[in-house]
Design an enzyme around this catalytic site. Structure first.
Site, PDB file in Angstrom:
ATOM      1  N   LYS A   1     -58.745 -28.990  81.329  1.00  0.00           N
ATOM      2  CA  LYS A   1     -58.447 -27.518  81.900  1.00  0.00           C
ATOM      3  C   LYS A   1     -59.586 -26.677  81.595  1.00  0.00           C
ATOM      4  CE  LYS A   1     -57.916 -25.582  78.009  1.00  0.00           C
ATOM      5  NZ  LYS A   1     -58.729 -24.515  77.899  1.00  0.00           N
TER       6      LYS A   1
ATOM      7  N   ALA B   1     -67.454 -33.935  74.514  1.00  0.00           N
ATOM      8  CA  ALA B   1     -67.116 -32.399  74.197  1.00  0.00           C
ATOM      9  C   ALA B   1     -66.110 -32.247  72.872  1.00  0.00           C
ATOM     10  CB  ALA B   1     -66.282 -31.736  75.128  1.00  0.00           C
TER      11      ALA B   1
ATOM     12  N   ARG C   1     -75.514 -37.139  78.164  1.00  0.00           N
ATOM     13  CA  ARG C   1     -76.842 -37.026  78.345  1.00  0.00           C
ATOM     14  C   ARG C   1     -77.707 -37.464  77.263  1.00  0.00           C
ATOM     15  NH1 ARG C   1     -76.478 -30.970  80.069  1.00  0.00           N
ATOM     16  NH2 ARG C   1     -75.105 -30.962  78.356  1.00  0.00           N
TER      17      ARG C   1
ATOM     18  N   TYR D   1     -74.426 -39.416  82.753  1.00  0.00           N
ATOM     19  CA  TYR D   1     -72.909 -39.540  83.451  1.00  0.00           C
ATOM     20  C   TYR D   1     -72.874 -40.516  84.599  1.00  0.00           C
ATOM     21  CZ  TYR D   1     -72.631 -35.262  80.639  1.00  0.00           C
ATOM     22  OH  TYR D   1     -72.606 -34.265  79.865  1.00  0.00           O
TER      23      TYR D   1
ATOM     24  N   ALA E   1     -62.910 -33.428  73.593  1.00  0.00           N
ATOM     25  CA  ALA E   1     -62.509 -34.840  73.910  1.00  0.00           C
ATOM     26  C   ALA E   1     -62.072 -35.589  72.309  1.00  0.00           C
ATOM     27  CB  ALA E   1     -63.619 -35.257  74.645  1.00  0.00           C
TER      28      ALA E   1
ATOM     29  N   ARG F   1     -61.600 -34.414  69.537  1.00  0.00           N
ATOM     30  CA  ARG F   1     -60.392 -33.996  68.646  1.00  0.00           C
ATOM     31  C   ARG F   1     -59.179 -34.512  69.230  1.00  0.00           C
ATOM     32  NH1 ARG F   1     -61.911 -29.102  68.743  1.00  0.00           N
ATOM     33  NH2 ARG F   1     -60.145 -28.343  70.257  1.00  0.00           N
TER      34      ARG F   1
ATOM     35  N   ASP G   1     -60.083 -19.943  79.876  1.00  0.00           N
ATOM     36  CA  ASP G   1     -59.926 -20.869  78.583  1.00  0.00           C
ATOM     37  C   ASP G   1     -58.492 -20.742  78.123  1.00  0.00           C
ATOM     38  OD1 ASP G   1     -61.001 -22.397  76.318  1.00  0.00           O
ATOM     39  OD2 ASP G   1     -60.481 -21.036  75.212  1.00  0.00           O
TER      40      ASP G   1
END
Length: 329
Positions: A98, A14, A39, A59, A17, A19, A178
């Site tokens: 989170k 993601a 994936r 994963y 992650a 950044r 979010d």
């Protein structure tokens, strides 16, 4: 303190992650970043090259490795029950992005699994590990604003681009999960673990099927209150204010202070307005240090219980906002 290092794998590639957390993992002397999984083989290789680790396709293949002690999971929240659960079943400590869970039940199930396995679960609220919040608490403890009466916490930003995963209800999208979760966590941080939600509003975009804005009123048993606001539909704001019997303390970058920023704390009293420029801090680096030290300590003296209880309280507050918003419709 052990001389061991924590061997970490990353379940997903993601943007958050890449950044923030991956750079903190690669520079921490307590951690060795072993592998990153996606994936997509091409994506895994691209991220692995950037951060000097091994690429893994899938994963499950990463979780099967015996050279990994812990995993960081930056997947969308709706995927956490499966992949955090599988990580625990594979004997790995878990740091999850989170929000840790989309609801209280899924949080409780994962915490129960971690406790049964004697493993650490931690939610990636990095702002808790920035020194600006230590500075606020120190001022409160010395009576700089008298007795705390009220907290205001606000986090929001302009509309997201079309196709953003935070618009996808199937992945746990929406403003509450979010950005609203930050304001709820701030309420627990400053008003204590017994803070409860007493009212809420969520505004849903019918075209998207997720909430894009909301607000909540919370209080602790002693009557200290919190007013929380969040959304994807407004100018950027990321602030907390503690209002006391004799003054107030404000932070303007309460949740997202970048490593080079020296945050400004504003202290206001009847006869004083003072701005204090605080030291810069790397909240993600501090979080990784806390996670690694706790995991390497093996849960001695109940060290795994604090993060687990934090996860459960946070998930309960999220569900309470939903129930209050439903009751008010």
């Amino acid at each position: 303190m052990t001389d061991r290092v924590l061997r970490v794998g990353v379940v997903g590639c993601a943007a958050i992650a890449r950044r923030t957390t991956l750079p903190a993992l690669t520079t921490n002397p307590l951690v060795r970043l072993v592998a990153v999984a996606s994936r997509s083989r091409a994506k895994a290789e691209d991220v692995a090259r950037a951060f000097g680790c091994e690429a893994v396709t899938g994963y499950a293949a990463l979780l099967d490795r015996d050279d990994i002690d812990a995993v960081y999971v930056p997947l969308p929240p709706a995927l956490h029950p499966e992949w955090v659960g599988r990580a625990l079943a594979a004997g790995k400590h878990v740091l999850a992005e989170k929000p840790f869970a989309v609801d209280e039940k899924s949080a409780a199930d994962l915490v129960a699994a971690a406790r049964a396995a004697g493993l650490l679960l931690m939610e990636n609220f990095a702002f808790l590990h920035h020194g600006q919040h230590d500075a606020v608490r120190a001022l409160v403890d010395e009576g700089a604003i008298g007795e705390v009466r009220h907290l205001t916490a606000e986090f929001g930003f302009p509309p997201l681009p079309d196709g953003d995963i935070r618009h996808d209800p199937a992945l746990g999208g929406g403003a509450l999960l979010d950005v609203g979760v930050y304001t709820l966590r701030a309420a627990s941080l400053y008003l204590g673990p017994r803070v409860a939600v007493h009212g809420a509003v969520l505004r849903t975009d019918p075209a998207l099927g997720v909430d894009v804005a909301g607000a909540a009123l919370a209080a602790d048993p002693g009557g200290r209150t919190a007013q929380l606001a969040f959304g994807f539909d407004r100018a950027y704001r990321c602030a907390t204010t503690l209002w006391g019997s004799e003054g107030s303390i404000c932070l303007d970058r309460a949740f997202t202070a970048p490593p080079g920023l020296r945050p400004v704390l504003r202290l206001t009293r009847q006869d004083l307005v003072e701005e204090r420029t605080l030291p810069a801090g790397h909240q993600f680096a501090s979080l990784i240090t806390r996670f690694a030290r706790t995991a390497l300590g093996g849960g001695a003296d109940g060290a795994f219980e604090g993060p687990a209880e934090d996860i459960l309280r946070q998930a309960a507050l999220v569900d309470a906002v939903r129930r209050a918003a439903d009751a008010g419709r």
